[in-house]
Design an enzyme around this catalytic site. Structure first.
Site, PDB file in Angstrom:
ATOM      1  N   HIS A  88       0.862  -1.194   0.000  1.00  0.00           N
ATOM      2  CA  HIS A  88       0.000   0.000   0.000  1.00  0.00           C
ATOM      3  C   HIS A  88       0.890   1.233   0.000  1.00  0.00           C
ATOM      4  O   HIS A  88       2.096   1.126   0.257  1.00  0.00           O
ATOM      5  CB  HIS A  88      -0.865  -0.008   1.264  1.00  0.00           C
ATOM      6  CG  HIS A  88      -0.020  -0.077   2.506  1.00  0.00           C
ATOM      7  ND1 HIS A  88       0.294  -1.268   3.128  1.00  0.00           N
ATOM      8  CD2 HIS A  88       0.646   0.887   3.182  1.00  0.00           C
ATOM      9  CE1 HIS A  88       1.097  -1.033   4.138  1.00  0.00           C
ATOM     10  NE2 HIS A  88       1.341   0.274   4.193  1.00  0.00           N
ATOM     11  N   HIS A 143       5.620   6.620  -1.617  1.00  0.00           N
ATOM     12  CA  HIS A 143       6.306   5.371  -1.971  1.00  0.00           C
ATOM     13  C   HIS A 143       5.467   4.183  -1.532  1.00  0.00           C
ATOM     14  O   HIS A 143       4.558   4.325  -0.704  1.00  0.00           O
ATOM     15  CB  HIS A 143       7.670   5.303  -1.276  1.00  0.00           C
ATOM     16  CG  HIS A 143       7.559   5.161   0.206  1.00  0.00           C
ATOM     17  ND1 HIS A 143       7.379   6.253   1.035  1.00  0.00           N
ATOM     18  CD2 HIS A 143       7.537   4.069   1.017  1.00  0.00           C
ATOM     19  CE1 HIS A 143       7.273   5.839   2.285  1.00  0.00           C
ATOM     20  NE2 HIS A 143       7.352   4.510   2.303  1.00  0.00           N
TER      21      HIS A 143
HETATM   22  P1  2AM Z   1       6.047   2.476   4.941  1.00  0.00           P
HETATM   23  O1  2AM Z   1       4.876   2.890   4.109  1.00  0.00           O
HETATM   24  O2  2AM Z   1       7.223   3.340   4.709  1.00  0.00           O
HETATM   25  O3  2AM Z   1       6.333   1.030   4.859  1.00  0.00           O
HETATM   26  C1  2AM Z   1       2.234   0.157   8.532  1.00  0.00           C
HETATM   27  O4  2AM Z   1       3.254  -0.090   9.434  1.00  0.00           O
HETATM   28  C2  2AM Z   1       2.611   1.239   7.590  1.00  0.00           C
HETATM   29  O5  2AM Z   1       2.784   2.470   8.287  1.00  0.00           O
HETATM   30  C3  2AM Z   1       3.873   0.949   6.829  1.00  0.00           C
HETATM   31  O6  2AM Z   1       3.586   1.010   5.463  1.00  0.00           O
HETATM   32  C4  2AM Z   1       4.849   1.996   7.291  1.00  0.00           C
HETATM   33  O7  2AM Z   1       5.649   2.709   6.433  1.00  0.00           O
HETATM   34  C5  2AM Z   1       3.995   3.064   7.893  1.00  0.00           C
HETATM   35  N1  2AM Z   1       4.719   3.719   8.983  1.00  0.00           N
HETATM   36  C6  2AM Z   1       5.099   5.006   9.012  1.00  0.00           C
HETATM   37  N2  2AM Z   1       5.706   5.301  10.151  1.00  0.00           N
HETATM   38  C7  2AM Z   1       5.752   4.160  10.876  1.00  0.00           C
HETATM   39  C8  2AM Z   1       6.283   3.827  12.152  1.00  0.00           C
HETATM   40  N3  2AM Z   1       6.875   4.748  12.929  1.00  0.00           N
HETATM   41  N4  2AM Z   1       6.174   2.553  12.553  1.00  0.00           N
HETATM   42  C9  2AM Z   1       5.582   1.640  11.767  1.00  0.00           C
HETATM   43  N5  2AM Z   1       5.048   1.890  10.571  1.00  0.00           N
HETATM   44  C10 2AM Z   1       5.127   3.141  10.122  1.00  0.00           C
END
Ligand code: 2AM
Length: 194
Positions: free
Chosen positions: A45, A132
Site C-alpha cells: 500500500h 512510496h
Molecule cells: P512504509 O509505508 O514506509 O512502509 C504500517 O506499518 C505502515 O505504516 C507501513 O507502510 C509503514 O511505512 C507506515 N509507517 C510510518 N511510520 C511508521 C512507524 N513509525 N512505525 C511503523 N510503521 C510506520
C-alpha cells in the site's frame, strides 16, 4: 480504558498492479544476497499517515472528519515508477517503489489527510512526505545499488478510496486489516453523464 488500535491511513493499488509487484519482488529476491523481509504483495500500500496506537474513538472521529474533508477530492489515476531506498541506497533499510503518474495527487491527498487529522490531535512526522510503496525491509543497513539497474513501471490504476488500516504485529509479520473505507469524489466523471 479503551483498547488501542495500531493504525495507519493508506491507499491501495489494484489486483493487476499487485500481480506486477509480486513479479517484481520475485525478480528482486534473486538479486539480493542479504536477508530482506519482503512485504506480501496483497499487503502492499502507499501510506499517507501512520497513526500509531490510537483508541477506537479516535478512529471513529478520524473517519467522520476524513469523510467530510475528502468529499470533494476527486479520484485519480496512479502509476508506480522506479525503485528507491530509505534512508539511502548505500545504507538501505527499506526498498520501495516510487509513484510516477499521480504523485502530485498522492501528495495533495496526504496533505489533506494530515491537516484534517491534526485538528483532532494527530502529530505528523517532521520529515517531508515522500510517496512510496514499501517492498521490503532489512534489519541492518545494506548497499542496494543494484536497484538502479532495475527498471519498473506499473500499469495505471484508479485511486478511488482512502483506507484506515489496523496493523497487528505478529512474529510471522504484520497483518493489515481495513477498518474503514472512504470514497473519493467521482464528481469529475458523473458530471459529464448528467
Ligand atoms: P512504509 O509505508 O514506509 O512502509 C504500517 O506499518 C505502515 O505504516 C507501513 O507502510 C509503514 O511505512 C507506515 N509507517 C510510518 N511510520 C511508521 C512507524 N513509525 N512505525 C511503523 N510503521 C510506520
Amino acid at each position: 480504558m479503551s483498547e488501542k488500535i495500531r493504525s495507519f491511513v493508506a491507499v491501495d493499488t489494484s489486483v493487476s498492479v499487485r500481480g506486477e509487484l509480486a513479479r517484481l519482488v520475485k525478480d528482486l529476491e534473486v538479486k539480493t544476497e542479504f536477508s530482506v523481509k519482503w512485504v506480501k504483495p496483497e499487503q502492499m500500500h502507499i501510506t499517507l499517515a501512520f497513526l500509531g496506537e490510537v483508541t477506537s474513538e479516535f478512529v471513529q472521529n478520524a473517519e467522520s472528519r476524513l469523510k467530510q474533508s475528502i468529499a470533494g477530492f476527486p479520484e485519480f489515476s496512479c502509476q508506480l515508477a522506479g525503485l528507491g531506498a530509505f534512508p539511502s541506497v548505500n545504507r538501505a533499510r527499506v526498498i520501495w517503489a516510487g509513484v510516477g503518474t499521480g504523485a502530485d495527487r498522492v501528495i495533495a491527498l496526504q496533505r489533506e489527510v494530515v491537516q484534517t487529522l491534526m485538528r483532532i490531535g494527530f502529530v505528523p512526522e517532521r520529515r517531508p512526505f515522500s510517496p512510496h510503496l514499501t517492498l521490503g525491509r532489512m534489519r541492518v543497513p545494506v548497499n542496494v545499488q543494484f536497484i538502479n539497474s532495475v527498471s519498473f513501471v506499473s500499469s495505471e490504476w484508479r485511486v478511488s478510496e482512502l483506507i484506515i488500516y489496523q496493523s497487528e504485529l505478529h512474529p510471522s509479520g504484520p497483518v493489515y486489516t481495513p477498518l474503514v473505507r472512504l470514497q473519493l469524489s467521482t464528481a469529475e466523471f458523473s458530471s459529464g453523464k448528467l
